[in-house]
Scaffold this active site. Structure first.
Site, PDB file in Angstrom:
ATOM      1  N   CYS A   1       2.533  -6.967  79.297  1.00  0.00           N
ATOM      2  CA  CYS A   1       2.184  -6.581  80.719  1.00  0.00           C
ATOM      3  C   CYS A   1       1.257  -7.840  80.956  1.00  0.00           C
ATOM      4  CB  CYS A   1       1.457  -5.198  81.037  1.00  0.00           C
ATOM      5  SG  CYS A   1       0.705  -5.080  82.581  1.00  0.00           S
TER       6      CYS A   1
ATOM      7  N   CYS B   1      15.398  -4.119  83.878  1.00  0.00           N
ATOM      8  CA  CYS B   1      15.536  -5.316  84.756  1.00  0.00           C
ATOM      9  C   CYS B   1      13.998  -5.745  85.247  1.00  0.00           C
ATOM     10  CB  CYS B   1      16.295  -5.005  85.837  1.00  0.00           C
ATOM     11  SG  CYS B   1      16.563  -6.762  86.464  1.00  0.00           S
TER      12      CYS B   1
END
Length: 172
Positions: free
Chosen positions: A81, A152
């Protein structure tokens, strides 16, 4: 599509139990115990990521397809992240979906939470970092075998760390 068809379709969706707005996907290899959720407001991350990454992560924007160098990048390593540095995906689970966004067959166990997204009227499954809540992308049922999932991801929401380098400490 008429109203009845739409409502019938929505009524047939499984009911998802939500935890702080997210649920762990039942059909993915996620753990029942996600990382400890951070309580920072989105403004906390504004000076820690780029302006484009902040819009994607905390305003749920989407980058243009084909704009991320990570889309056609296939070196061994881990994808974190971009905000809190929680590892989300492994390079061995990345594949070329032809969509213009980095795509993966599965996340790292316990790394992501999901919620339903109705912004395009038709429901989609949106996923977020289980630690900071940063929006990553959407999961679709058109991925390769054996799992059939396509996670995705927005490239700006990720940070790549090569396999021969240590992972940075978590932020936040």
């Amino acid at each position: 599509m008429n109203r009845r068809t739409l409502l019938t379709g929505l009524a047939s969706l499984p009911v998802l139990p939500l935890f702080s707005g997210f649920t762990l996907a039942a059909d993915s290899p996620l753990s029942a115990q996600p990382p400890t959720r951070l309580a920072h407001p989105p403004s906390y991350w504004r000076d820690k990521v780029s302006a484009e990454a902040w819009k994607v992560l905390f305003e749920e924007a989407t980058e243009r397809p084909g704009s991320s160098p990570l889309d056609q990048f296939y070196e061994p390593g881990n994808y974190l992240c971009a905000a809190c540095y929680l590892p989300l995906f492994r390079s061995e689970d990345k594949y070329d979906s032809g969509t213009g966004w980095p795509s993966f067959t599965q996340p790292i166990e316990g790394a992501l939470g999901t919620k339903l997204d109705f912004r395009l009227l038709w429901p989609r499954t949106e996923y977020h970092c289980a630690r900071c809540g940063g929006h990553q992308g959407h999961v679709f049922n058109d991925g390769p075998a054996p799992l059939g999932k396509r996670w995705c991801n927005n490239g700006v929401a990720l940070r790549f760390v090569p396999a021969d380098q240590p992972l940075p400490p978590l932020r936040g």
